[in-house]
Design a protein around this motif. Structure first.
Motif, PDB file in Angstrom:
ATOM      1  N   MET A   1       1.067  -1.267  -0.060  1.00  0.00           N
ATOM      2  CA  MET A   1       0.221  -0.024  -0.112  1.00  0.00           C
ATOM      3  C   MET A   1       0.935   1.227  -0.014  1.00  0.00           C
ATOM      4  N   LEU A   2       1.909   1.329   0.835  1.00  0.00           N
ATOM      5  CA  LEU A   2       2.685   2.356   0.890  1.00  0.00           C
ATOM      6  C   LEU A   2       3.034   2.945  -0.560  1.00  0.00           C
ATOM      7  N   GLU A   3       3.812   2.317  -1.164  1.00  0.00           N
ATOM      8  CA  GLU A   3       4.256   2.758  -2.686  1.00  0.00           C
ATOM      9  C   GLU A   3       3.223   3.191  -3.432  1.00  0.00           C
ATOM     10  N   ASN A   4       1.877   2.449  -3.371  1.00  0.00           N
ATOM     11  CA  ASN A   4       0.740   2.884  -4.429  1.00  0.00           C
ATOM     12  C   ASN A   4       0.109   4.041  -3.933  1.00  0.00           C
ATOM     13  N   PHE A   5       0.188   4.289  -2.489  1.00  0.00           N
ATOM     14  CA  PHE A   5      -0.493   5.535  -2.101  1.00  0.00           C
ATOM     15  C   PHE A   5       0.281   6.812  -2.515  1.00  0.00           C
ATOM     16  N   PHE A   6       1.597   6.816  -2.187  1.00  0.00           N
ATOM     17  CA  PHE A   6       2.506   7.759  -2.758  1.00  0.00           C
ATOM     18  C   PHE A   6       2.837   7.935  -4.060  1.00  0.00           C
ATOM     19  N   LYS A   7       2.390   7.200  -4.713  1.00  0.00           N
ATOM     20  CA  LYS A   7       3.136   7.137  -6.087  1.00  0.00           C
ATOM     21  C   LYS A   7       2.928   8.342  -6.941  1.00  0.00           C
ATOM     22  N   TYR A   8       1.938   9.157  -6.590  1.00  0.00           N
ATOM     23  CA  TYR A   8       1.711  10.367  -7.274  1.00  0.00           C
ATOM     24  C   TYR A   8       1.856  11.562  -6.649  1.00  0.00           C
ATOM     25  N   ILE A   9       2.343  11.487  -5.528  1.00  0.00           N
ATOM     26  CA  ILE A   9       2.613  12.523  -4.338  1.00  0.00           C
ATOM     27  C   ILE A   9       4.134  12.939  -4.183  1.00  0.00           C
ATOM     28  N   ASP A  10       4.171  14.313  -4.292  1.00  0.00           N
ATOM     29  CA  ASP A  10       5.709  14.709  -4.248  1.00  0.00           C
ATOM     30  C   ASP A  10       5.756  14.895  -2.849  1.00  0.00           C
ATOM     31  N   GLU A  11       7.170  15.046  -2.462  1.00  0.00           N
ATOM     32  CA  GLU A  11       7.869  15.189  -0.908  1.00  0.00           C
ATOM     33  C   GLU A  11       7.614  16.793  -0.556  1.00  0.00           C
ATOM     34  N   LYS A  12       7.362  17.057   0.625  1.00  0.00           N
ATOM     35  CA  LYS A  12       7.573  18.307   1.064  1.00  0.00           C
ATOM     36  C   LYS A  12       8.145  18.265   2.414  1.00  0.00           C
ATOM     37  N   GLU A  13       9.362  19.063   2.379  1.00  0.00           N
ATOM     38  CA  GLU A  13      10.123  18.967   3.741  1.00  0.00           C
ATOM     39  C   GLU A  13       9.480  19.569   4.787  1.00  0.00           C
ATOM     40  N   VAL A  14       9.660  18.647   5.902  1.00  0.00           N
ATOM     41  CA  VAL A  14       9.265  19.128   7.202  1.00  0.00           C
ATOM     42  C   VAL A  14      10.430  19.605   8.259  1.00  0.00           C
ATOM     43  N   LYS A  15      10.343  20.834   8.727  1.00  0.00           N
ATOM     44  CA  LYS A  15      11.600  21.418   9.491  1.00  0.00           C
ATOM     45  C   LYS A  15      11.302  21.097  11.015  1.00  0.00           C
ATOM     46  N   LYS A  16      12.391  20.874  11.812  1.00  0.00           N
ATOM     47  CA  LYS A  16      12.152  20.729  13.374  1.00  0.00           C
ATOM     48  C   LYS A  16      12.137  22.185  13.720  1.00  0.00           C
ATOM     49  N   ASN A  17      11.105  22.025  14.870  1.00  0.00           N
ATOM     50  CA  ASN A  17      10.555  23.369  15.447  1.00  0.00           C
ATOM     51  C   ASN A  17      10.882  22.940  17.096  1.00  0.00           C
TER      52      ASN A  17
END
Length: 383
Positions: A1-17
């Motif tokens: 499921m993991l690869e199929n779900f995110f197949k068409y999704i780009d990454e967005k960096e999450v910064k530490k706060n």
């Protein structure tokens, strides 16, 4: 499921706060844009193996529809299943306007409100998401249907469960029977065409329409994550000459003259082969079930058409990747029991779908979602 779900999704960096990573989901409405932002951040956390505290803050005042919460549950499940981070979710404001019932009693809603330790909350969430036992309360029914050798028996059992659930919510027996028939067809469609598991979610709640009148909302969502998008099996089967209907190639030739045309300025939608096969899936004799070439999709839409005629308003659609096909009552009336045009002319063979029938989601879902939102007068169902 993991690869199929995110197949068409780009990454967005999450910064530490400070001592945690913060994901802030802006906007008044929790819908496709918000889910896309959350999915991009979740993908970054999972694939970069961030195993620290994650705080998700959501500013939304309303939830677009039940399908949004279904997608939300997928994202949180994948985040908990495939990372070791600690996840905390907070809505700001804490009370949602009109659409609180979409999240109350859901798996993700119970996760947010739980006072258990995070270790137990993670364990419970993953168990509840993966379990075939119904997750239900007075206004919600959720069921994972695993696609194994007993899937047809499971769908029959689900139909019985759905009937009993809706009987406690609604008074119209014919309406209930139509809804149960649609639920069975949608679950069969999802499991037979993709060979993957599917999730059925039903919600009975209330909301306000544009005139601020209180209405009953029955939402039915059938979803599955799969490498096969809704139209792909039919596209490939036709390319291989396995669909034995003469009119399909003729229709494609006619529609092909419009491929590339902008059909909606609002969403910058260009009509293409993928939209064509989404529409073609609902024509008589067109099926991705290759051993049943004499069957097709008109039956499902006939049932949906019957249901829409019993509502005061509705908002129904199919989402696959980022493509949306809206099921609008005036455009899905079967013609001669063969063709459904999705347009004013009700002409499948030579006319492309109406602008209002085509949409584009902010989020690309790695699978297919059928979403039916059926709206009626509150008094009709409280008699």
């Amino acid at each position: 499921m993991l690869e199929n779900f995110f197949k068409y999704i780009d990454e967005k960096e999450v910064k530490k706060n400070g001592n945690f990573y913060k994901i802030k989901i802006k906007g008044d409405s929790l819908g496709g844009q918000a889910m896309n932002d959350l999915a991009m951040s979740a993908k970054y956390i999972i694939y970069h193996e961030i195993n620290e505290k994650i705080r998700i803050e959501i500013e939304a005042k309303i939830i677009s529809d039940l399908a949004t919460i279904v997608v939300f549950e997928y994202i949180i499940y994948l985040l908990l299943k495939y990372s070791n981070c600690s996840v905390y979710i907070r809505f700001r404001p804490s009370i949602l306007k009109y659409t609180q019932s979409f999240i109350d009693g859901s798996i993700v809603g119970d996760f947010i409100n739980s006072n258990q330790s995070f270790i137990l909350k993670r364990k419970d969430y993953i168990h509840n998401f993966e379990s075939e036992a119904p997750y239900t309360n007075l206004h919600r029914y959720r069921k994972l249907i695993k696609n194994d050798k007993d899937v047809n028996k499971k769908i029959n059992k689900v139909s019985t469960d759905a009937y009993n659930f809706l009987q406690n919510q609604l008074n119209d027996e014919a309406y209930i029977e139509d809804c149960v028939e649609v639920i069975g067809e949608l679950c069969s469609n999802a499991t037979e065409h993709t060979k993957e598991d599917c999730i059925l979610t039903i919600e009975c709640g209330y909301g306000l329409n544009e005139k601020e009148q209180k209405k009953n909302i029955l939402s039915i969502v059938v979803s599955n994550v799969s490498e096969n998008l809704f139209y792909q099996n039919i596209l490939h089967a036709n390319e291989q000459g396995k669909i034995k209907v003469e009119y399909l190639d003729k229709a494609k030739q006619n529609h092909g003259h419009h491929f590339g045309e902008i059909v909606s300025d609002e969403y910058s939608i260009r009509y293409d082969e993928e939209y064509f096969y989404m529409v073609s899936a609902f024509q008589k004799g067109v099926s991705s079930r290759l051993d049943q070439s004499d069957t097709g999709g008109t039956g499902l839409l006939k049932i949906i058409y019957n249901i829409l005629g019993k509502t005061d308003d509705n908002f129904c659609y199919i989402l696959t990747s980022n493509k949306v096909l809206f099921l609008i009552e005036e455009f899905i009336q079967p013609k001669d029991k063969t063709f459904i045009g999705f347009n004013e002319e009700n002409d499948y063979l030579s006319a492309i779908p109406a602008k209002k029938s085509l949409g584009k989601s902010y989020m690309s879902f790695g699978g297919t979602i059928f979403s039916l939102n059926l709206i009626s007068d509150k008094e009709k169902n409280d008699e």
